[in-house]
Each structure stands twice: as structure tokens, then as C-alpha cells.
Scaffold this motif. Structure first.
Motif, PDB file in Angstrom:
ATOM      1  N   GLN A  34       0.848  -1.189   0.000  1.00  0.00           N
ATOM      2  CA  GLN A  34       0.000   0.000   0.000  1.00  0.00           C
ATOM      3  C   GLN A  34       0.885   1.240   0.000  1.00  0.00           C
ATOM      4  O   GLN A  34       1.906   1.292   0.689  1.00  0.00           O
ATOM      5  N   CYS A  35       0.491   2.249  -0.771  1.00  0.00           N
ATOM      6  CA  CYS A  35       1.229   3.504  -0.836  1.00  0.00           C
ATOM      7  C   CYS A  35       1.103   4.244   0.493  1.00  0.00           C
ATOM      8  O   CYS A  35       0.005   4.412   1.011  1.00  0.00           O
ATOM      9  N   GLN A  36       2.240   4.694   1.016  1.00  0.00           N
ATOM     10  CA  GLN A  36       2.230   5.396   2.303  1.00  0.00           C
ATOM     11  C   GLN A  36       1.640   6.798   2.210  1.00  0.00           C
ATOM     12  O   GLN A  36       1.248   7.377   3.213  1.00  0.00           O
ATOM     13  N   TYR A  37       1.562   7.358   0.995  1.00  0.00           N
ATOM     14  CA  TYR A  37       1.043   8.709   0.826  1.00  0.00           C
ATOM     15  C   TYR A  37      -0.465   8.735   0.540  1.00  0.00           C
ATOM     16  O   TYR A  37      -1.200   9.457   1.187  1.00  0.00           O
ATOM     17  N   CYS A  38      -0.906   7.968  -0.469  1.00  0.00           N
ATOM     18  CA  CYS A  38      -2.308   8.065  -0.876  1.00  0.00           C
ATOM     19  C   CYS A  38      -3.163   6.866  -0.469  1.00  0.00           C
ATOM     20  O   CYS A  38      -4.376   6.886  -0.610  1.00  0.00           O
ATOM     21  N   GLY A  39      -2.528   5.793   0.011  1.00  0.00           N
ATOM     22  CA  GLY A  39      -3.285   4.636   0.459  1.00  0.00           C
ATOM     23  C   GLY A  39      -3.673   3.668  -0.640  1.00  0.00           C
ATOM     24  O   GLY A  39      -4.367   2.690  -0.379  1.00  0.00           O
ATOM     25  N   GLN A  40      -3.235   3.921  -1.892  1.00  0.00           N
ATOM     26  CA  GLN A  40      -3.551   3.015  -3.000  1.00  0.00           C
ATOM     27  C   GLN A  40      -2.996   1.628  -2.692  1.00  0.00           C
ATOM     28  O   GLN A  40      -1.865   1.486  -2.256  1.00  0.00           O
ATOM     29  N   LYS A  41      -3.810   0.605  -2.922  1.00  0.00           N
ATOM     30  CA  LYS A  41      -3.402  -0.766  -2.642  1.00  0.00           C
ATOM     31  C   LYS A  41      -2.988  -1.463  -3.930  1.00  0.00           C
ATOM     32  O   LYS A  41      -3.594  -1.265  -4.979  1.00  0.00           O
ATOM     33  N   PHE A  42      -1.964  -2.296  -3.815  1.00  0.00           N
ATOM     34  CA  PHE A  42      -1.435  -3.054  -4.942  1.00  0.00           C
ATOM     35  C   PHE A  42      -1.341  -4.518  -4.544  1.00  0.00           C
ATOM     36  O   PHE A  42      -1.079  -4.841  -3.388  1.00  0.00           O
ATOM     37  N   SER A  43      -1.545  -5.398  -5.513  1.00  0.00           N
ATOM     38  CA  SER A  43      -1.486  -6.835  -5.272  1.00  0.00           C
ATOM     39  C   SER A  43      -0.701  -7.506  -6.393  1.00  0.00           C
ATOM     40  O   SER A  43      -0.886  -7.183  -7.563  1.00  0.00           O
ATOM     41  N   LYS A  44       0.178  -8.438  -6.032  1.00  0.00           N
ATOM     42  CA  LYS A  44       0.954  -9.169  -7.032  1.00  0.00           C
ATOM     43  C   LYS A  44       0.168 -10.398  -7.459  1.00  0.00           C
ATOM     44  O   LYS A  44      -0.348 -11.138  -6.630  1.00  0.00           O
TER      45      LYS A  44
END
Length: 55
Positions: A34-44
Motif C-alpha cells: 500500500q502507498c504510504q502517501y495516498c493509500g492506493q493498494k497493490f497486489s501481485k
């Protein structure tokens, strides 16, 4: 905060929220991040069998 999860086959992804915050790289080695700035979540995700055959 966003509700969508961006899926990637890459182990490291970048996020800048279209220039809204500094460029950061997120390691997905653990499977998600998860991005520490905007909270966008990513998954591999793993490559599909069609993509693996094409490579």
C-alpha cells in the motif's frame, strides 16, 4: 482512500498519484502493498497460462 486494488505481475510497482505526491516504489514481494502517501493498494498476481506461453 481508494477502494480498488491494482493488480500487477511485477514485484516492484511505483505510485505518484498522478503527481499528487512524491514518486514511491512499493515492493510486492510479500504479495501486496500500500502507498504510504495516498493509500492506493497493490497486489501481485501470477501470470496467466496464456501470458506464460507467450513469454
Amino acid at each position: 482512500m481508494r477502494n480498488t486494488i491494482i493488480k500487477s505481475t511485477e514485484e516492484v510497482v511505483s505510485c505518484s498519484d498522478n503527481g499528487q505526491h512524491p514518486l514511491v516504489y512499493i515492493n510486492l514481494k510479500a504479495g501486496s502493498g500500500q502507498c504510504q502517501y495516498c493509500g492506493q493498494k497493490f497486489s501481485k498476481t501470477s501470470k496467466t497460462s496464456t501470458e506464460a506461453l507467450a513469454a
